[in-house]
Design a protein around this motif. Structure first.
Motif, mmCIF file in Angstrom:
data_model
loop_
_atom_site.group_PDB
_atom_site.id
_atom_site.type_symbol
_atom_site.label_atom_id
_atom_site.label_comp_id
_atom_site.label_asym_id
_atom_site.label_seq_id
_atom_site.Cartn_x
_atom_site.Cartn_y
_atom_site.Cartn_z
ATOM 1 N N GLN A 9 -5.298 9.577 1.528
ATOM 2 C CA GLN A 9 -5.837 8.634 0.553
ATOM 3 C C GLN A 9 -5.645 7.196 1.020
ATOM 4 O O GLN A 9 -6.558 6.366 0.921
ATOM 5 C CB GLN A 9 -5.151 8.831 -0.804
ATOM 6 N N LEU A 10 -4.444 6.903 1.526
ATOM 7 C CA LEU A 10 -4.124 5.541 1.948
ATOM 8 C C LEU A 10 -4.998 5.122 3.136
ATOM 9 O O LEU A 10 -5.512 3.993 3.175
ATOM 10 C CB LEU A 10 -2.644 5.434 2.314
ATOM 11 N N ILE A 11 -5.177 6.021 4.102
ATOM 12 C CA ILE A 11 -6.019 5.708 5.265
ATOM 13 C C ILE A 11 -7.447 5.401 4.827
ATOM 14 O O ILE A 11 -8.076 4.444 5.291
ATOM 15 C CB ILE A 11 -5.999 6.883 6.268
ATOM 16 N N GLU A 12 -7.957 6.185 3.893
ATOM 17 C CA GLU A 12 -9.312 5.957 3.394
ATOM 18 C C GLU A 12 -9.417 4.613 2.675
ATOM 19 O O GLU A 12 -10.375 3.860 2.859
ATOM 20 C CB GLU A 12 -9.714 7.089 2.438
ATOM 21 N N LEU A 13 -8.399 4.258 1.881
ATOM 22 C CA LEU A 13 -8.450 3.036 1.080
ATOM 23 C C LEU A 13 -8.265 1.768 1.908
ATOM 24 O O LEU A 13 -8.684 0.690 1.489
ATOM 25 C CB LEU A 13 -7.408 3.090 -0.039
ATOM 26 N N VAL A 14 -7.597 1.863 3.068
ATOM 27 C CA VAL A 14 -7.483 0.677 3.922
ATOM 28 C C VAL A 14 -8.706 0.515 4.820
ATOM 29 O O VAL A 14 -8.767 -0.418 5.625
ATOM 30 C CB VAL A 14 -6.197 0.694 4.790
ATOM 31 N N GLY A 15 -9.676 1.425 4.692
ATOM 32 C CA GLY A 15 -10.915 1.285 5.453
ATOM 33 C C GLY A 15 -11.151 2.341 6.492
ATOM 34 O O GLY A 15 -12.074 2.220 7.312
ATOM 35 N N GLY A 16 -10.335 3.406 6.485
ATOM 36 C CA GLY A 16 -10.520 4.493 7.445
ATOM 37 C C GLY A 16 -9.802 4.257 8.760
ATOM 38 O O GLY A 16 -9.298 3.168 9.038
ATOM 39 N N LYS A 17 -9.746 5.301 9.577
ATOM 40 C CA LYS A 17 -9.031 5.239 10.854
ATOM 41 C C LYS A 17 -9.551 4.112 11.741
ATOM 42 O O LYS A 17 -8.788 3.446 12.435
ATOM 43 C CB LYS A 17 -9.160 6.573 11.592
ATOM 44 N N GLU A 18 -10.885 3.933 11.718
ATOM 45 C CA GLU A 18 -11.470 2.936 12.614
ATOM 46 C C GLU A 18 -11.098 1.506 12.236
ATOM 47 O O GLU A 18 -11.248 0.590 13.054
ATOM 48 C CB GLU A 18 -13.000 3.077 12.622
ATOM 49 N N ASN A 19 -10.582 1.300 11.035
ATOM 50 C CA ASN A 19 -10.197 -0.054 10.609
ATOM 51 C C ASN A 19 -8.733 -0.355 10.899
ATOM 52 O O ASN A 19 -8.266 -1.457 10.656
ATOM 53 C CB ASN A 19 -10.473 -0.243 9.112
ATOM 54 N N ILE A 20 -7.986 0.631 11.389
ATOM 55 C CA ILE A 20 -6.546 0.468 11.614
ATOM 56 C C ILE A 20 -6.295 0.127 13.081
ATOM 57 O O ILE A 20 -6.548 0.936 13.966
ATOM 58 C CB ILE A 20 -5.781 1.734 11.224
ATOM 59 N N GLN A 21 -5.801 -1.082 13.320
ATOM 60 C CA GLN A 21 -5.404 -1.480 14.675
ATOM 61 C C GLN A 21 -4.037 -0.926 15.024
ATOM 62 O O GLN A 21 -3.815 -0.384 16.093
ATOM 63 C CB GLN A 21 -5.359 -3.003 14.775
ATOM 64 N N SER A 22 -3.092 -1.100 14.094
ATOM 65 C CA SER A 22 -1.743 -0.601 14.327
ATOM 66 C C SER A 22 -1.083 -0.330 12.989
ATOM 67 O O SER A 22 -1.491 -0.876 11.960
ATOM 68 C CB SER A 22 -0.904 -1.611 15.131
ATOM 69 N N VAL A 23 -0.088 0.529 13.010
ATOM 70 C CA VAL A 23 0.685 0.811 11.799
ATOM 71 C C VAL A 23 2.135 1.023 12.200
ATOM 72 O O VAL A 23 2.436 1.788 13.113
ATOM 73 C CB VAL A 23 0.136 2.034 11.027
ATOM 74 N N THR A 24 3.024 0.281 11.555
ATOM 75 C CA THR A 24 4.460 0.423 11.789
ATOM 76 C C THR A 24 5.135 0.446 10.428
ATOM 77 O O THR A 24 4.480 0.367 9.389
ATOM 78 C CB THR A 24 5.014 -0.748 12.629
ATOM 79 N N ASN A 25 6.441 0.550 10.431
ATOM 80 C CA ASN A 25 7.152 0.516 9.154
ATOM 81 C C ASN A 25 8.498 -0.154 9.314
ATOM 82 O O ASN A 25 9.061 -0.204 10.406
ATOM 83 C CB ASN A 25 7.336 1.927 8.583
ATOM 84 N N CYS A 26 8.985 -0.710 8.197
ATOM 85 C CA CYS A 26 10.367 -1.168 8.141
ATOM 86 C C CYS A 26 11.079 -0.248 7.159
ATOM 87 O O CYS A 26 10.683 0.899 6.980
ATOM 88 C CB CYS A 26 10.448 -2.636 7.745
ATOM 89 N N MET A 27 12.096 -0.722 6.490
ATOM 90 C CA MET A 27 12.889 0.152 5.624
ATOM 91 C C MET A 27 12.136 0.600 4.382
ATOM 92 O O MET A 27 12.381 1.684 3.854
ATOM 93 C CB MET A 27 14.183 -0.562 5.206
ATOM 94 N N THR A 28 11.202 -0.218 3.889
ATOM 95 C CA THR A 28 10.572 0.094 2.607
ATOM 96 C C THR A 28 9.061 -0.012 2.615
ATOM 97 O O THR A 28 8.443 0.248 1.589
ATOM 98 C CB THR A 28 11.091 -0.871 1.516
ATOM 99 N N ARG A 29 8.439 -0.382 3.727
ATOM 100 C CA ARG A 29 7.001 -0.617 3.672
ATOM 101 C C ARG A 29 6.294 -0.204 4.957
ATOM 102 O O ARG A 29 6.864 -0.243 6.043
ATOM 103 C CB ARG A 29 6.717 -2.082 3.366
ATOM 104 N N LEU A 30 5.037 0.207 4.791
ATOM 105 C CA LEU A 30 4.152 0.427 5.921
ATOM 106 C C LEU A 30 3.458 -0.891 6.226
ATOM 107 O O LEU A 30 2.986 -1.572 5.321
ATOM 108 C CB LEU A 30 3.098 1.494 5.594
ATOM 109 N N ARG A 31 3.393 -1.242 7.500
ATOM 110 C CA ARG A 31 2.778 -2.501 7.905
ATOM 111 C C ARG A 31 1.527 -2.183 8.730
ATOM 112 O O ARG A 31 1.625 -1.672 9.843
ATOM 113 C CB ARG A 31 3.756 -3.331 8.744
ATOM 114 N N PHE A 32 0.374 -2.471 8.156
ATOM 115 C CA PHE A 32 -0.892 -2.231 8.833
ATOM 116 C C PHE A 32 -1.405 -3.525 9.444
ATOM 117 O O PHE A 32 -1.311 -4.592 8.834
ATOM 118 C CB PHE A 32 -1.949 -1.731 7.849
ATOM 119 N N LYS A 33 -1.965 -3.433 10.640
ATOM 120 C CA LYS A 33 -2.791 -4.511 11.178
ATOM 121 C C LYS A 33 -4.209 -3.967 11.164
ATOM 122 O O LYS A 33 -4.522 -3.012 11.861
ATOM 123 C CB LYS A 33 -2.358 -4.920 12.574
#
Length: 614
Positions: A9-33
Motif C-alpha cells: 500500500q505504501l509503495i503504491e501511495l508514494v507513486g509506485g516502485k518507479e518513483n522511489i529513488q532510495s529508501v532507508t530508515n532510522c529508529m522510527t521512520r522510513l526515509r524515501f527519496k
C-alpha cells in the motif's frame, strides 16, 4: 509477511516502485527519496494504520511509523528488490551538496545507533548489577559482558565502514579491510611510521570518527576511476588491490590528520561555548527545543557530534543528557494533558503517546499531540529547559548514548554524583513539563483552528502564512463534498470547491503558469514562495475536449492576482450534464504545516478562500 500488505500500500501511495529513488530508515521512520514528491498521496499515507505522520523536507520524504520500522524495512526491501541500503535512479534533478551530505550522513548513522544503544543499555545494566553487589566489577562474568560495550566503541570505525559502504555503494569488504588495517597494532596509535620516506603523524584510529568516513568517500571515487581506465577483463583481479593500496596511504597521510582535526574542532567549539557561555546553555536549549527539531525531521543532526565526543573524549558532555531530559519532558507534558482532559478519546490518545514517550519514542506524542495543540511545545520548553539547565550547571555527562532505561550508565566509573544529578534533572524535566501543560490547558477544536488561521505580520524576512484568493465568485463547497474521489480524498492536496456564479476564472495569486491542460479545463500556477495551486473546472470536463473553455494565458506566463486567466461557459457545461464546480487545491500541501479553507458560505474573487500555513 506481517507487513507485506502495508508495504504494498505504501509503495503504491508514494507513486509506485518507479518513483522511489532510495529508501532507508532510522529508529522510527522510513526515509524515501522520491523522483516526484507531488504524486505521493500524503493524506492517504497518513490514514494507514501503522503510520503516525508524514514529514516532507529537503532531506527526505519521511513516513513516521515507530519502532516497528525495523521489521517493516526488510519487507520493503524484498518487495522493491533491494539487497542493500538503497535503490538509485536518475531523476534528472541535481541535489544540493549540503542536502545530499545531510541525507547520507543521517541515513548512514541510523543503523549504527542500534549496537551503540544496545552497548549503552548494557553499560547501565552492568552498573546496576555492580552497584547491588550481585556481580563484582572484577569478576570474569562482568568483564565478559563489559567486553561487548568495549568492542562496540573500540571497533566503531568498522561499524561506520559497513554502514557508509552500503549507503555509498562501495564494496563493504574492502571498506572493512581498510578499517581493520587502520586499527591494527602496526598502525593504530603507532609512533615513528613513515611511508616511502614521508613521516606519518601519530593517529589513534580507534578513537577517531571522521577518517574512516573520508576514506570511504575517497575509495568510491578511486573505484570509479579504475573502472574507466582498467580493461574489464582485468578489473576483477586488479581493482580491489589497487583500491586498497591507493586508499590506505592517502588515508594515513591526509585523512587521518584531517579527520582528527575535524573531531578536535568540534570538541573545541563546544569547549569554547562552555568556557564563554557555559555548556549548560547548549544542554538547556537542546532539551527545550528537541521536539521542534523532530517536527521538521532534523533530529538526527546531532548524531555525528555526540558520536565524535564518545570516540575522542570517552563521554558526551551535552546531547545525551539533553535528549533524555527532553524525551521525559515530552512524556510529562502529555501526562499533564492526560490528567487535565475529561474526554475519554483524548485520554486514550494522551495515555498511549505518554507511554511511547516514556519508552523513548516521542514521535507519536510530537505529531499526534504537539503539532495539533501547540501548547505542549511551550510545556517542554519550560520543563525540558529547566531540567537541561540543572544538568548543564551540574556538568552532567553521558558515558553511553542511551535512553531513560539506560540511566544507570551515567554512573560511569563509580561517578555516583553524576548519576544522582542526572536523576534529579530528569525529575525536574518530567514534573516541570507536566505542571506547565496542565496549567496551559487543552485548546478546544475551535481554538486550534482559530490559532492556525489567526492573522499574522508578514515581511520579506519571515512569512508565516500565504493567502489564496478565490478564483471565481460562487458558493463555497467543502472539498470532501466534491463528487470526485481524487479531490474529495485530498489525494491531490487540500483545498475547496466553488459552485460558480460567473464564467471568468481569475488568478488567485501572483505567480507563474506552470501547467495548462490542452483542453483548457485546468491550470497550474506556482507562486514565488513555491506554493503550487491547481484550478480544475468541473468534474470529468476533460471529456468535453476544450468545448466551452477559453484561455487568456499560456504556460510560462506571469500572472497577477485578479487577472482573468480562463473563461468557461458554465451554462453550456451544465447543459451537457457536467458539474461545473471550480476546484482549487494546493498540490504540494505536504510541504506546509497546513492548508485551511475558508468557512464563508459564499466567496468573491476579491476574498481569500485558502490560507497556507508556512
Amino acid at each position: 509477511m506481517e507487513y507485506k500488505e502495508f508495504c504494498l500500500q505504501l509503495i503504491e501511495l508514494v507513486g509506485g516502485k518507479e518513483n522511489i529513488q532510495s529508501v532507508t530508515n532510522c529508529m522510527t521512520r522510513l526515509r524515501f527519496k522520491l523522483n516526484d514528491r507531488s504524486i505521493a498521496k500524503t493524506d492517504e499515507i497518513k490514514e494507514l494504520a501503522d503510520v503516525i505522520d508524514v514529514v516532507s523536507n529537503d532531506v527526505a520524504y519521511q513516513v513516521i511509523i515507530g519502532t516497528q520500522v525495523q521489521d517493516i524495512r526488510p519487507e520493503m526491501n524484498k518487495i522493491l528488490g533491494l539487497s542493500g541500503e538503497s535503490k538509485q535512479t536518475d531523476s534528472g534533478e541535481k541535489e544540493k551538496f549540503i542536502t545530499m551530505a545531510l541525507r547520507i550522513l543521517s541515513e548512514a548513522m541510523g543503523p549504527i545507533l542500534i549496537p551503540i544503544m544496545a552497548a549503552g543499555l548494557l553499560a547501565g545494566i552492568l552498573s546496576l548489577v555492580s552497584l547491588t553487589g550481585l556481580v563484582s566489577a572484577e569478576s570474569s562474568t562482568y568483564l565478559i559482558l563489559d567486553s561487548i560495550r568495549q568492542a562496540v566503541f573500540f571497533f566503531l570505525p568498522v561499524l561506520i565502514a559497513i554502514s557508509f559502504a552500503r549507503r555509498l555503494e562501495v564494496n563493504e569488504y574492502l571498506t572493512v579491510t581498510i578499517a581493520l588495517t587502520l586499527m591494527s597494532d602496526a598502525i593504530n596509535g603507532a609512533k615513528g611510521l613513515d611511508f616511502l620516506g614521508l613521516k606519518l603523524p601519530e593517529t589513534t584510529y580507534s578513537n577517531s570518527f571522521f577518517p574512516i568516513i573520508l576514506s570511504i568517500i575517497f575509495m568510491k571515487y578511486v573505484g570509479k576511476a579504475l573502472e574507466k581506465v582498467m580493461p574489464k577483463a582485468l578489473q576483477y583481479f586488479f581493482n580491489p588491490v589497487l583500491i586498497l593500496i591507493i586508499t590506505l596511504p592517502v588515508t594515513l597521510i591526509l585523512f587521518g590528520p584531517l579527520g582528527t582535526y575535524i573531531g578536535d574542532g568540534l570538541n573545541f567549539v563546544f569547549e569554547f561555548i562552555g568556557n564563554t557561555f557555559g555548556s549548560w546553555s547548549v544542554v538547556m536549549l537542546y532539551a527545550a527545543l528537541q521536539p521542534f527539531l523532530i517536527t521538521i525531521g532534523a533530529g538526527n543532526f546531532i548524531i555525528p557530534i555526540f558520536m565524535n565526543s564518545y570516540a575522542t573524549l570517552g563521554y558526551d558532555p551535552v546531547f545525551t543528557a539533553a535528549w533524555i531530559i527532553s524525551d521525559i519532558a515530552v512524556c510529562g507534558a502529555v501526562v499533564g494533558y492526560f490528567f487535565r482532559s475529561k474526554d475519554q478519546k483524548q485520554k486514550q490518545l494522551f495515555g498511549t503517546t505518554a507511554f511511547s514517550a516514556f519508552m523513548g519514542v516521542t514521535e507519536p506524542a510530537v505529531y499526534g499531540v504537539f503539532v495539533k495543540y501547540r501548547r505542549p511545545y511551550i510545556a517542554v520548553m519550560i520543563g525540558g529547559g529547566l531540567g537541561g539547565l540543572f544538568a548543564g550547571l551540574m556538568k552532567v555527562v553521558g558515558y553511553a548514548p542511551v535512553g531513560l532505561f539506560g540511566l544507570a550508565s551515567f554512573i560511569g566509573k563509580d561517578n555516583y554524583s553524576n548519576f544522582y544529578m542526572m536523576l534529579i534533572a530528569v525529575i525536574i524535566g518530567f514534573v516541570g513539563a507536566g505542571i506547565a501543560a496542565f496549567i496551559l490547558g487543552i485548546p478546544n477544536d475551535e481554538e486550534v483552528e482559530a490559532k492556525q488561521a489567526a492573522p499574522v505580520e508578514m515581511d520579506a524576512e519571515a512569512v508565516t502564512k500565504l493567502l489564496i484568493k478565490a478564483p471565481v465568485k460562487g458558493k463555497n463547497v467543502a472539498l470532501s463534498n466534491v463528487n470526485d474521489k481524487a479531490f474529495s480524498s485530498s489525494a491531490l492536496g487540500k483545498g475547496l470547491g466553488i459552485e460558480p456564479e460567473e464564467d471568468t476564472i481569475h488568478a488567485p495569486v501572483d505567480g507563474e503558469v506552470v501547467s495548462l491542460f490542452p483542453t483548457n479545463h485546468a491550470i497550474g500556477i506556482k507562486t514565488d514562495y513555491g506554493v503550487e495551486i491547481l484550478i480544475h473546472i468541473g468534474i470529468n470536463t476533460v471529456e468535453l475536449d476544450g468545448k466551452y473553455f477559453e484561455t487568456f494565458v499560456k504556460q510560462g506566463d506571469k500572472v497577477s492576482v485578479g487577472d482573468a486567466i480562463l473563461k468557461a461557459d458554465m451554462a453550456g457545461i451544465r447543459g451537457e450534464g457536467y458539474d461545473p464546480v471550480v476546484i482549487t487545491v494546493i498540490t504540494n500541501t505536504a510541504d506546509y504545516l497546513d492548508v485551511l479553507p475558508s468557512h464563508d458560505t459564499s466567496l468573491s474573487s476579491e476574498e481569500d478562500c485558502l490560507t497556507v500555513v508556512v
